[in-house]
Design a protein around this motif. Structure first.
Motif, PDB file in Angstrom:
ATOM      1  N   SER A  65      25.009  -3.992-139.418  1.00 39.60           N
ATOM      2  CA  SER A  65      24.180  -5.007-138.757  1.00 39.60           C
ATOM      3  C   SER A  65      23.326  -4.338-137.700  1.00 39.60           C
ATOM      4  N   MET A  66      22.097  -4.812-137.543  1.00 42.70           N
ATOM      5  CA  MET A  66      21.185  -4.301-136.537  1.00 42.70           C
ATOM      6  C   MET A  66      21.098  -5.306-135.382  1.00 42.70           C
ATOM      7  N   VAL A  67      20.871  -4.812-134.186  1.00 40.91           N
ATOM      8  CA  VAL A  67      20.713  -5.681-133.018  1.00 40.91           C
ATOM      9  C   VAL A  67      19.516  -6.614-133.245  1.00 40.91           C
ATOM     10  N   GLY A  68      19.754  -7.913-133.079  1.00 44.13           N
ATOM     11  CA  GLY A  68      18.683  -8.881-133.253  1.00 44.13           C
ATOM     12  C   GLY A  68      18.623  -9.498-134.629  1.00 44.13           C
ATOM     13  N   ASP A  69      19.320  -8.890-135.634  1.00 45.56           N
ATOM     14  CA  ASP A  69      19.331  -9.466-136.980  1.00 45.56           C
ATOM     15  C   ASP A  69      20.371 -10.572-137.066  1.00 45.56           C
ATOM     16  N   ASP A  70      20.112 -11.548-137.932  1.00 50.51           N
ATOM     17  CA  ASP A  70      21.021 -12.685-138.048  1.00 50.51           C
ATOM     18  C   ASP A  70      22.181 -12.418-139.002  1.00 50.51           C
ATOM     19  N   HIS A  71      21.988 -11.543-139.987  1.00 48.92           N
ATOM     20  CA  HIS A  71      23.098 -11.239-140.902  1.00 48.92           C
ATOM     21  C   HIS A  71      23.037  -9.771-141.287  1.00 48.92           C
ATOM     22  N   CYS A  72      24.016  -9.348-142.068  1.00 48.26           N
ATOM     23  CA  CYS A  72      24.188  -7.928-142.350  1.00 48.26           C
ATOM     24  C   CYS A  72      23.068  -7.360-143.233  1.00 48.26           C
ATOM     25  N   SER A  73      22.938  -6.040-143.151  1.00 41.76           N
ATOM     26  CA  SER A  73      22.061  -5.290-144.053  1.00 41.76           C
ATOM     27  C   SER A  73      22.941  -4.317-144.838  1.00 41.76           C
ATOM     28  N   TRP A  74      22.366  -3.694-145.850  1.00 45.19           N
ATOM     29  CA  TRP A  74      23.146  -2.746-146.634  1.00 45.19           C
ATOM     30  C   TRP A  74      22.254  -1.637-147.176  1.00 45.19           C
ATOM     31  N   TYR A  75      22.896  -0.503-147.445  1.00 45.50           N
ATOM     32  CA  TYR A  75      22.201   0.624-148.063  1.00 45.50           C
ATOM     33  C   TYR A  75      23.051   1.097-149.222  1.00 45.50           C
ATOM     34  N   PHE A  76      22.411   1.289-150.406  1.00 47.13           N
ATOM     35  CA  PHE A  76      23.118   1.668-151.633  1.00 47.13           C
ATOM     36  C   PHE A  76      22.372   2.841-152.255  1.00 47.13           C
ATOM     37  N   GLU A  77      23.096   3.921-152.507  1.00 49.67           N
ATOM     38  CA  GLU A  77      22.456   5.168-152.910  1.00 49.67           C
ATOM     39  C   GLU A  77      22.437   5.381-154.420  1.00 49.67           C
ATOM     40  N   SER A  78      23.377   4.786-155.138  1.00 47.85           N
ATOM     41  CA  SER A  78      23.484   5.030-156.580  1.00 47.85           C
ATOM     42  C   SER A  78      22.645   4.024-157.365  1.00 47.85           C
ATOM     43  N   ASN A  79      22.502   4.295-158.653  1.00 48.54           N
ATOM     44  CA  ASN A  79      21.863   3.337-159.555  1.00 48.54           C
ATOM     45  C   ASN A  79      22.951   2.637-160.360  1.00 48.54           C
ATOM     46  N   ASP A  80      23.058   1.332-160.190  1.00 48.35           N
ATOM     47  CA  ASP A  80      24.087   0.572-160.883  1.00 48.35           C
ATOM     48  C   ASP A  80      23.516  -0.806-161.216  1.00 48.35           C
ATOM     49  N   GLU A  81      23.343  -1.064-162.495  1.00 48.83           N
ATOM     50  CA  GLU A  81      22.735  -2.330-162.917  1.00 48.83           C
ATOM     51  C   GLU A  81      23.593  -3.532-162.518  1.00 48.83           C
ATOM     52  N   ARG A  82      24.900  -3.364-162.484  1.00 48.54           N
ATOM     53  CA  ARG A  82      25.777  -4.468-162.122  1.00 48.54           C
ATOM     54  C   ARG A  82      25.523  -4.897-160.668  1.00 48.54           C
ATOM     55  N   ILE A  83      25.395  -3.905-159.791  1.00 48.80           N
ATOM     56  CA  ILE A  83      25.151  -4.228-158.390  1.00 48.80           C
ATOM     57  C   ILE A  83      23.738  -4.772-158.208  1.00 48.80           C
ATOM     58  N   ASP A  84      22.791  -4.193-158.916  1.00 48.10           N
ATOM     59  CA  ASP A  84      21.411  -4.684-158.813  1.00 48.10           C
ATOM     60  C   ASP A  84      21.323  -6.156-159.204  1.00 48.10           C
ATOM     61  N   GLU A  85      22.017  -6.522-160.288  1.00 46.67           N
ATOM     62  CA  GLU A  85      22.004  -7.915-160.735  1.00 46.67           C
ATOM     63  C   GLU A  85      22.691  -8.818-159.716  1.00 46.67           C
ATOM     64  N   ALA A  86      23.817  -8.346-159.153  1.00 50.07           N
ATOM     65  CA  ALA A  86      24.540  -9.144-158.165  1.00 50.07           C
ATOM     66  C   ALA A  86      23.694  -9.340-156.899  1.00 50.07           C
ATOM     67  N   LEU A  87      23.010  -8.266-156.491  1.00 55.91           N
ATOM     68  CA  LEU A  87      22.163  -8.379-155.295  1.00 55.91           C
ATOM     69  C   LEU A  87      20.966  -9.292-155.546  1.00 55.91           C
ATOM     70  N   ARG A  88      20.470  -9.306-156.785  1.00 58.42           N
ATOM     71  CA  ARG A  88      19.378 -10.222-157.121  1.00 58.42           C
ATOM     72  C   ARG A  88      19.837 -11.670-156.979  1.00 58.42           C
ATOM     73  N   LEU A  89      21.037 -11.956-157.467  1.00 58.94           N
ATOM     74  CA  LEU A  89      21.584 -13.310-157.328  1.00 58.94           C
ATOM     75  C   LEU A  89      21.865 -13.648-155.865  1.00 58.94           C
ATOM     76  N   LEU A  90      22.323 -12.637-155.114  1.00 52.78           N
ATOM     77  CA  LEU A  90      22.574 -12.853-153.687  1.00 52.78           C
ATOM     78  C   LEU A  90      21.277 -13.196-152.958  1.00 52.78           C
ATOM     79  N   ASN A  91      20.206 -12.505-153.306  1.00 51.21           N
ATOM     80  CA  ASN A  91      18.917 -12.777-152.658  1.00 51.21           C
ATOM     81  C   ASN A  91      18.433 -14.194-152.948  1.00 51.21           C
ATOM     82  N   LYS A  92      18.768 -14.721-154.123  1.00 53.68           N
ATOM     83  CA  LYS A  92      18.426 -16.121-154.423  1.00 53.68           C
ATOM     84  C   LYS A  92      19.143 -17.053-153.457  1.00 53.68           C
TER      85      LYS A  92
END
Length: 355
Positions: free
Chosen positions: A39-66
């Motif tokens: 979390s960054m100071v002033g942000d309302d919710h968490c952030s994340w950093y992901f270094e690998s390529n994983d279609e499962r996580i990409d799809e889950a993050l897409r649904l999360l963004n919705k």
């Protein structure tokens, strides 16, 4: 703004206090081999950093963004601590359980369900780097002050706000709540940002006075409505009977006098209404009942005065016309002391005549 050095840092090693592109890291929640949630100071919710390529996580993050878009729309950009924790739990599950599709699906579904259960934001009153104040769809005032800005003055302001809010909920009619709570929320936000401004304190005092006056005015409306209804019904009925000539002589005059007494009492009630105040010792029902009794006594005083005239005990000059009798009835109903003093005088004379 960040520097070029920020780009060359290994973000997986991010820690509390680091500066990334001009913003300070407030806390690191979870760190994995190829991801980090922070979390960054002033942000309302968490952030994340992901270094690998994983279609499962990409799809889950897409649904999360919705879901995040839905949250932004429903809560108008105001992210409370409850929503922030729900988002963090969903992100944790996405990265930790990447091999468990059911767990990820369940976490995203739980986030959606919780969003639907939470009450949305009706209007945002104030939102800056220090605090947020908003009104929910069910007209509740909610606030959040960042930990770094919580002081004894903030605690005192919150306590004052809670007292006034509870007082308003208990006393104000429901139809008055929306407008009042918008005013209260604006005053509260101003108080949290400026403790020394006398104008803000004056607004709180004015809102407290508004509650008292609103309750008093509503009581006055009921008080006068009951008095008007009783007077209108009785005088209307009496006038109809008088016009029908069904009765004659004393009964006819009595109807006139009693009607005058009721009218006089009604005028007295109108005068009294100016002095109605909310008292912890009197209920609204008692005040309204006092109004009913006062009008009833006006009619009784009218009956007593016509009896005094007919018997020649007092007011014999008024025994000339119905108009004079009506006027005498009005005076007797308006004056609370005229008839009691007449009765007392008759009683004293009677005592003197006894052997």
């Amino acid at each position: 703004m960040g520097s070029d050095a920020d780009v060359n840092k290994n973000k997986l090693l991010i820690k509390q206090g680091d500066i990334w592109f001009g913003k300070e890291v407030e806390s690191v929640h979870v760190r994995g081999t190829d991801y980090v949630i922070y979390s960054m100071v002033g942000d309302d919710h968490c952030s994340w950093y992901f270094e690998s390529n994983d279609e499962r996580i990409d799809e889950a993050l897409r649904l999360l963004n919705k879901s995040l878009v839905k949250i932004s729309y429903k809560f108008r950009g105001v992210i409370s601590g409850v929503i922030s924790k729900l988002i963090l739990n969903a992100v944790r599950t996405i990265f930790r359980e990447r091999d468990n599709k059911e767990a990820i699906t369940g976490a995203l579904l739980a986030l959606e369900q919780q969003i639907d259960l939470l009450v949305g934001v009706q209007v945002v009153i104030a939102q800056n780097e220090k605090l947020k104040v908003w009104i929910t769809e069910d007209n509740r005032i909610v606030h959040h002050v960042k930990k770094a800005f919580i002081t004894p003055e903030v605690g005192a302001a919150v306590k004052e706000f809670k007292i006034l809010e509870s007082f308003a909920i208990a006393m104000l009619p429901l139809k008055k709540h929306p407008l009042f709570f918008r005013r209260l929320a604006a005053a509260f936000a101003g108080r949290l940002e400026s403790f020394d401004d006398p104008l803000i304190s004056a607004v709180f005092d004015e809102l407290r006075l508004y509650v008292n006056k609103t309750v008093e005015n509503d009581l006055k409306v009921r008080y006068l409505s009951v008095a008007f209804l009783i007077t209108f019904l009785f005088v209307g009925l009496a006038f109809s009977v008088y016009r029908s000539n069904f009765f004659s002589g004393f009964i006819q005059q009595a109807i006139v006098a009693v009607s005058g007494g009721v009218l006089g009492a009604f005028i007295s009630v109108l005068e009294r209404s100016k002095n109605i105040v909310i008292s912890e010792h009197e209920t609204d029902a008692l005040v309204v009942m006092q109004c009913i009794v006062r009008v009833f006594l006006g009619g009784v005083f009218g009956l007593i005065v016509i009896s005094a005239v007919a018997s020649g005990v007092a007011f014999t000059l008024f025994n000339k016309s119905s108009a004079a009798m009506l006027l005498l009835g009005v005076v007797s109903g308006f004056s609370e002391r005229l008839i009691p003093e007449l009765i007392q005088g008759i009683s004293i004379r009677g005592d003197k005549q006894e052997p």
